[in-house]
Design an enzyme around this catalytic site. Structure first.
Site, PDB file in Angstrom:
ATOM      1  N   HIS A 192      19.364 -18.313 -29.232  1.00 57.01           N
ATOM      2  CA  HIS A 192      20.656 -17.770 -29.685  1.00 57.01           C
ATOM      3  C   HIS A 192      21.305 -17.020 -28.520  1.00 57.01           C
ATOM      4  O   HIS A 192      20.616 -16.362 -27.741  1.00 57.01           O
ATOM      5  CB  HIS A 192      20.461 -16.813 -30.861  1.00 57.01           C
ATOM      6  CG  HIS A 192      21.722 -16.583 -31.629  1.00 57.01           C
ATOM      7  ND1 HIS A 192      22.663 -15.652 -31.241  1.00 57.01           N
ATOM      8  CD2 HIS A 192      22.209 -17.187 -32.732  1.00 57.01           C
ATOM      9  CE1 HIS A 192      23.676 -15.698 -32.094  1.00 57.01           C
ATOM     10  NE2 HIS A 192      23.433 -16.607 -33.006  1.00 57.01           N
ATOM     11  N   ASP A 230      19.774 -21.596 -38.353  1.00 55.25           N
ATOM     12  CA  ASP A 230      19.736 -23.028 -38.710  1.00 55.25           C
ATOM     13  C   ASP A 230      18.334 -23.575 -38.870  1.00 55.25           C
ATOM     14  O   ASP A 230      18.162 -24.702 -39.331  1.00 55.25           O
ATOM     15  CB  ASP A 230      20.467 -23.837 -37.615  1.00 55.25           C
ATOM     16  CG  ASP A 230      21.951 -23.515 -37.611  1.00 55.25           C
ATOM     17  OD1 ASP A 230      22.456 -23.104 -36.551  1.00 55.25           O
ATOM     18  OD2 ASP A 230      22.573 -23.629 -38.668  1.00 55.25           O
TER      19      ASP A 230
HETATM   20  C1  SDX Z   1      24.509 -21.057 -34.397  1.00 55.59           C
HETATM   21  O1  SDX Z   1      26.937 -17.745 -31.615  1.00 55.59           O
HETATM   22  C2  SDX Z   1      26.549 -17.635 -32.878  1.00 55.59           C
HETATM   23  O2  SDX Z   1      26.548 -16.583 -33.476  1.00 55.59           O
HETATM   24  C3  SDX Z   1      26.165 -18.974 -33.528  1.00 55.59           C
HETATM   25  C4  SDX Z   1      25.599 -18.855 -34.945  1.00 55.59           C
HETATM   26  C5  SDX Z   1      26.632 -18.361 -35.907  1.00 55.59           C
HETATM   27  O3  SDX Z   1      26.231 -17.808 -36.955  1.00 55.59           O
HETATM   28  O4  SDX Z   1      27.835 -18.634 -35.683  1.00 55.59           O
HETATM   29  O5  SDX Z   1      24.492 -17.986 -34.951  1.00 55.59           O
HETATM   30  C6  SDX Z   1      25.142 -20.220 -35.459  1.00 55.59           C
HETATM   31  O6  SDX Z   1      25.193 -21.822 -33.755  1.00 55.59           O
HETATM   32  C7  SDX Z   1      23.036 -20.858 -34.120  1.00 55.59           C
HETATM   33  C8  SDX Z   1      22.542 -21.722 -32.898  1.00 55.59           C
HETATM   34  C9  SDX Z   1      22.321 -23.166 -33.384  1.00 55.59           C
HETATM   35  N1  SDX Z   1      21.994 -24.037 -32.208  1.00 55.59           N
HETATM   36  C10 SDX Z   1      20.765 -24.491 -31.989  1.00 55.59           C
HETATM   37  O7  SDX Z   1      19.784 -24.164 -32.653  1.00 55.59           O
HETATM   38  C11 SDX Z   1      20.678 -25.476 -30.826  1.00 55.59           C
HETATM   39  C12 SDX Z   1      19.475 -25.110 -29.935  1.00 55.59           C
HETATM   40  N2  SDX Z   1      19.767 -23.831 -29.298  1.00 55.59           N
HETATM   41  C13 SDX Z   1      20.269 -23.892 -27.934  1.00 55.59           C
HETATM   42  O8  SDX Z   1      21.098 -24.966 -27.637  1.00 55.59           O
HETATM   43  C14 SDX Z   1      20.745 -22.533 -27.412  1.00 55.59           C
HETATM   44  O9  SDX Z   1      19.750 -21.645 -27.670  1.00 55.59           O
HETATM   45  C15 SDX Z   1      22.062 -21.947 -27.909  1.00 55.59           C
HETATM   46  C16 SDX Z   1      23.181 -22.916 -27.803  1.00 55.59           C
HETATM   47  C17 SDX Z   1      21.936 -21.477 -29.309  1.00 55.59           C
HETATM   48  C18 SDX Z   1      22.366 -20.728 -27.023  1.00 55.59           C
HETATM   49  O10 SDX Z   1      22.614 -21.206 -25.759  1.00 55.59           O
HETATM   50  P1  SDX Z   1      22.834 -20.199 -24.513  1.00 55.59           P
HETATM   51  O11 SDX Z   1      22.955 -18.795 -24.970  1.00 55.59           O
HETATM   52  O12 SDX Z   1      23.949 -20.786 -23.694  1.00 55.59           O
HETATM   53  O13 SDX Z   1      21.470 -20.266 -23.788  1.00 55.59           O
HETATM   54  P2  SDX Z   1      21.121 -21.278 -22.607  1.00 55.59           P
HETATM   55  O14 SDX Z   1      21.509 -22.679 -23.012  1.00 55.59           O
HETATM   56  O15 SDX Z   1      21.690 -20.717 -21.348  1.00 55.59           O
HETATM   57  O16 SDX Z   1      19.534 -21.200 -22.592  1.00 55.59           O
HETATM   58  C19 SDX Z   1      18.844 -20.198 -21.833  1.00 55.59           C
HETATM   59  C20 SDX Z   1      17.534 -20.855 -21.426  1.00 55.59           C
HETATM   60  C21 SDX Z   1      17.737 -22.215 -20.737  1.00 55.59           C
HETATM   61  O17 SDX Z   1      16.574 -22.435 -19.954  1.00 55.59           O
HETATM   62  P3  SDX Z   1      16.681 -22.146 -18.335  1.00 55.59           P
HETATM   63  O18 SDX Z   1      17.821 -22.998 -17.814  1.00 55.59           O
HETATM   64  O19 SDX Z   1      16.942 -20.659 -18.225  1.00 55.59           O
HETATM   65  O20 SDX Z   1      15.321 -22.567 -17.777  1.00 55.59           O
HETATM   66  O21 SDX Z   1      16.773 -21.143 -22.614  1.00 55.59           O
HETATM   67  C22 SDX Z   1      16.620 -22.567 -22.737  1.00 55.59           C
HETATM   68  C23 SDX Z   1      17.678 -23.212 -21.862  1.00 55.59           C
HETATM   69  O22 SDX Z   1      17.238 -24.485 -21.413  1.00 55.59           O
HETATM   70  N3  SDX Z   1      16.830 -22.862 -24.159  1.00 55.59           N
HETATM   71  C24 SDX Z   1      16.101 -23.735 -24.856  1.00 55.59           C
HETATM   72  C25 SDX Z   1      16.597 -23.659 -26.163  1.00 55.59           C
HETATM   73  N4  SDX Z   1      17.604 -22.772 -26.217  1.00 55.59           N
HETATM   74  C26 SDX Z   1      17.739 -22.292 -24.965  1.00 55.59           C
HETATM   75  N5  SDX Z   1      15.090 -24.544 -24.500  1.00 55.59           N
HETATM   76  C27 SDX Z   1      14.558 -25.312 -25.486  1.00 55.59           C
HETATM   77  N6  SDX Z   1      14.971 -25.295 -26.774  1.00 55.59           N
HETATM   78  C28 SDX Z   1      15.980 -24.480 -27.145  1.00 55.59           C
HETATM   79  N7  SDX Z   1      16.405 -24.448 -28.403  1.00 55.59           N
END
Ligand code: SDX
Length: 393
Positions: free
Chosen positions: A272, A329
């Protein structure tokens, strides 16, 4: 005139606005709507009461609540001309696309909603229409997909029971809503109702900042929510859990994929932007999943797979280092499934829940006369150059 441009892709460190609606603390895993704890609201309130709280800022008195819910009930019906739009969709149209189109059609149908200077009462009427008609449109989008005749609202029912009946009733047989189902759905909608400046809410605000109508702004929010990184994640979580089940239940393999930089696969429902601790909603939903499935006598093997996956991830250094926890989710789809809601309607359920939050944020932005959203950029393209005629290229 550019002055100093701070580059901040994804607005990770940008405060886009001031808001009095929802408070999040990502480190402590705190979520409050207008100061009220999400845990209290999920346990003691109802979705319509929470909608009133988010939009008007205070918990309603008995008479305020009765007026609000009565007005919503009397606006659930949709003009037959708008229903004709539904008939234009092919049966394979994704319900989110049908929903955002039907909501946007309200702008054409109620052109007064385009007037940025309309009265407070007229804005309130748009708000009532949206909250009242969204369940009707959502259920109709599902009926369009399954080729069943649509059901009209039944104003003798509460909000969630009316939605479930419009979704699943068939002319050929009697349909009674299970109160356990209606109450589980009401709690889920409360948990999704607002979440400060997330992607879809920021979309609603920026579209509304151009003085576009509330209906057009909400339609834009629905489309932003659709993406798998945002609201679409609840559908992707179930698809991921199904894939793990089909693959023999080997969650470790999927954990490895999620950690592999060269593999685009992410652990859906994990991580998140704000919560670097447990998403408080995920905790509530995880408990509700056990309760609801037990009450309904549903045994769903993917719930066990979800728990194993969560346990493995929470003990894995990659996820610990990146502070990745289950988000809203991760478990919600398991409850929707137990309620009989099809997977490609899960994000529609998220939109139903988030609607009051989008409305509250749009209303706050407009009442505060916030300027039109128009960020800047750092230009990285070609320097000035002369036009070259086609025969010389
Ligand atoms: C919602 O914003 C909100 O409030 C949203 C929400 C709401 O109520 O409106 O809460 C609802 O959208 C919840 C999120 C649902 N999405 C998912 O579950 C999809 C999987 N999650 C990721 O795509 C990610 O965690 C996000 C999109 C939720 C957040 O992305 P960020 O903050 O841009 O984080 P990032 O992509 O920069 O990740 C940081 C690191 C990265 O690794 P490095 O490059 O540092 O090595 O964490 C890794 C990412 O690769 N990472 C994950 C991951 N989420 C982040 N690796 C594996 N699996 C994951 N789920």
């Amino acid at each position: 005139d550019t002055g100093l441009i701070t580059l901040d892709p994804g607005y990770k460190n940008t405060g886009a606005t001031k808001s009095a609606i929802t408070f999040l603390d990502g480190e402590l895993g705190i979520l409050r709507y207008r100061g009220y704890r999400i845990e209290d609201l999920a346990e003691k309130s109802t979705f319509l009461e929470v909608a009133y709280l988010l939009i008007y800022g205070e918990l309603p008195t008995q008479s305020e609540y009765e007026k609000f819910s009565r007005e919503i009930t009397t606006h659930t019906l949709v003009h037959e001309d708008i229903k004709k739009i539904l008939d234009g969709f092919p049966s394979n149209a994704h319900p989110m696309g049908v929903l955002s189109s039907m909501i946007c059609s309200l702008t054409a149908f109620y052109p007064d909603s385009l007037d940025p200077n309309r009265s407070k009462d007229e804005v309130d009427l748009s708000i009532i229409r949206l909250i009242a008609k969204m369940p009707t449109f959502a259920a109709w989008a599902y009926k369009n997909e399954v080729g069943h005749p649509v059901n009209y609202p039944d104003n003798s029912l509460d909000y969630c029971s009316n939605f479930m009946k419009m979704m699943f009733a068939l002319p050929a047989e009697r349909y009674d809503v299970d109160p356990i189902v209606a109450s589980a759905l009401d709690k889920l909608l409360i948990l999704h109702a607002d979440h400060e400046q997330n992607c879809s809410t920021s979309t609603v605000r920026i579209v509304g900042s151009s003085q576009a109508s509330l209906y057009a702004s909400i339609s834009a929010g629905i489309n932003a929510l659709w993406g798998p990184l945002h609201g679409g994640a609840n559908q992707s979580v179930i698809e991921m859990l199904e894939a793990i089940k089909a693959d023999g239940g080997d969650s470790k393999k999927y954990l490895a994929k999620a950690k592999d930089k060269d593999d685009p696969f992410r652990l859906m429902g994990f991580g998140h932007r704000v919560y670097k601790n447990f998403d408080p909603r995920a905790k509530i939903i995880k408990k509700a999943a056990d309760d609801v499935l037990a009450k309904l006598g549903v045994k769903d093997p993917i719930l066990e797979i979800a728990k194993e996956l969560e346990h493995a991830a929470l003990n894995d250094q990659y996820f610990i280092d990146r502070q990745l926890y289950p988000n809203v989710d991760f478990y919600s789809g398991i409850i929707y499934r137990a309620l009989g809601i099809p997977t490609d309607m899960f994000t529609v359920m998220f939109a139903l829940g988030r609607l009051p939050g989008w409305i509250a944020q749009w209303k706050e932005m407009r009442e505060n006369n916030e300027p039109i959203g128009r960020p800047r950029q750092v230009y990285t393209g070609a320097n000035e150059r002369d036009y070259v005629t086609m025969n010389k290229r």
